[in-house]
Design an enzyme around this catalytic site. Structure first.
Site, PDB file in Angstrom:
ATOM      1  N   SER A  98      42.248  38.733  50.564  1.00  0.00           N
ATOM      2  CA  SER A  98      41.075  39.363  51.149  1.00  0.00           C
ATOM      3  C   SER A  98      39.926  38.372  51.170  1.00  0.00           C
ATOM      4  O   SER A  98      39.800  37.537  50.268  1.00  0.00           O
ATOM      5  CB  SER A  98      40.671  40.588  50.324  1.00  0.00           C
ATOM      6  OG  SER A  98      39.417  41.090  50.739  1.00  0.00           O
ATOM      7  N   LYS A 133      41.721  38.904  43.954  1.00  0.00           N
ATOM      8  CA  LYS A 133      42.096  38.152  45.148  1.00  0.00           C
ATOM      9  C   LYS A 133      41.693  36.681  45.023  1.00  0.00           C
ATOM     10  O   LYS A 133      42.365  35.804  45.581  1.00  0.00           O
ATOM     11  CB  LYS A 133      41.466  38.795  46.385  1.00  0.00           C
ATOM     12  CG  LYS A 133      42.008  40.195  46.682  1.00  0.00           C
ATOM     13  CD  LYS A 133      43.522  40.195  46.867  1.00  0.00           C
ATOM     14  CE  LYS A 133      44.047  41.548  47.316  1.00  0.00           C
ATOM     15  NZ  LYS A 133      45.513  41.528  47.546  1.00  0.00           N
ATOM     16  N   ASP A 154      58.998  48.596  43.158  1.00  0.00           N
ATOM     17  CA  ASP A 154      57.697  48.675  42.508  1.00  0.00           C
ATOM     18  C   ASP A 154      57.468  47.306  41.868  1.00  0.00           C
ATOM     19  O   ASP A 154      58.235  46.893  40.988  1.00  0.00           O
ATOM     20  CB  ASP A 154      57.705  49.778  41.445  1.00  0.00           C
ATOM     21  CG  ASP A 154      56.371  49.939  40.724  1.00  0.00           C
ATOM     22  OD1 ASP A 154      55.566  48.991  40.728  1.00  0.00           O
ATOM     23  OD2 ASP A 154      56.144  51.010  40.136  1.00  0.00           O
ATOM     24  N   TYR A 164      38.462  43.981  41.864  1.00  0.00           N
ATOM     25  CA  TYR A 164      39.296  43.748  43.051  1.00  0.00           C
ATOM     26  C   TYR A 164      39.049  42.354  43.626  1.00  0.00           C
ATOM     27  O   TYR A 164      40.001  41.603  43.896  1.00  0.00           O
ATOM     28  CB  TYR A 164      39.022  44.801  44.118  1.00  0.00           C
ATOM     29  CG  TYR A 164      39.749  44.527  45.418  1.00  0.00           C
ATOM     30  CD1 TYR A 164      41.119  44.708  45.516  1.00  0.00           C
ATOM     31  CD2 TYR A 164      39.064  44.049  46.531  1.00  0.00           C
ATOM     32  CE1 TYR A 164      41.798  44.437  46.689  1.00  0.00           C
ATOM     33  CE2 TYR A 164      39.730  43.782  47.705  1.00  0.00           C
ATOM     34  CZ  TYR A 164      41.099  43.981  47.790  1.00  0.00           C
ATOM     35  OH  TYR A 164      41.757  43.693  48.958  1.00  0.00           O
TER      36      TYR A 164
END
Length: 245
Positions: free
Chosen positions: A149, A172, A62, A168
């Site tokens: 991304s 990135k 993790d 998000y």
């Protein structure tokens, strides 16, 4: 992990038990790597590893748990003495914490939203690189691949089509920036670090709305993990195309 002498190149893939991650594992195993498949669940990791041909070994990982990371560093050091490739694939998005119909506008996103996503997408990558750098520098041709991304691009045409999440997308963007900073530090050395943008891949990450297969999305990461000595560093690629981020 089972102790054995291993002269093959060794790669570690975070978030390797499904989606783009398992596709990256498949690609590296096909290229002859011993692949350490990182998963947060022992059961899911073992099942995923068993479904891939080649030398694939599940490891509990993790990227938000420093103790787990440190334990894995010790295991890899004891068994292999080095790490040839680190693929930072583990990631979350706003949909991990909110349903699609509740996807917030920028003015509706909170500090807690940022903390949830950045904890994995940014801080998790920094934890992994910091922890495994001593083992990477013992490899002849170390490679780090950060799965990013096109949503993280500020300048790439088409990056903002649809309704992207500010949290998000900005995670990135931050990931791209730290990729460049690491690459600058290690310029002139054997270590190369790049970002791989998979494109809009159909996985549970996006409710299977993507138009590409996981193997298509994984191709850039596998290529960047196996770059020759004269390959690039500090860039972001989707397939063979360098993105303007």
């Amino acid at each position: 992990m089972t102790t054995s002498k291993n002269t093959q190149k060794v790669a570690l893939v975070t978030g390797g038990n499904k989606g783009i991650g398992i596709a990256i594992v498949r690609g590296l195993a096909r290229d002859g790597f011993t692949v350490l498949l990182g998963a947060r669940s022992d059961e899911l990791g073992r099942a995923a590893a068993a479904a891939v041909d080649g030398d694939v070994r599940p490891v509990l990982l993790d990227v938000t748990d420093q103790d787990q990371i440190d334990a894995l560093v010790r295991d890899v050091a004891d068994q292999f003495g080095r790490l040839d490739v680190l693929v930072n694939n583990a990631g979350v998005n706003t949909l991990t914490f909110r349903p699609m119909e509740d996807l917030p506008k920028p003015t509706e996103e909170t500090v807690d939203d940022f903390k949830d996503v950045y904890e994995v997408n940014v801080f998790g990558v920094v934890r992994m690189i910091s922890a495994f750098l001593p083992l990477l520098t013992k490899a002849d041709a170390p490679r780090i691949v950060n799965v990013t991304s096109k949503r993280g691009s500020i300048g790439e045409e088409g990056a903002w089509v649809g309704q992207p999440s500010m949290v998000y997308s900005s995670s990135k963007t931050a990931l791209n920036a730290i990729t460049v900073h690491y690459a600058r530090q290690f310029a002139g050395t054997a270590l190369k670090i790049n970002g791989a943008a998979p494109g809009h891949v159909a996985t549970d990450f996006n409710g299977f709305r993507g138009t590409r297969t996981p193997d298509e999305g994984a191709a850039a990461a596998v290529r960047l993990a196996t770059l020759p000595a004269d390959g690039p560093s500090g860039a972001v690629y989707e397939d063979d195309t360098q993105l303007a981020w």
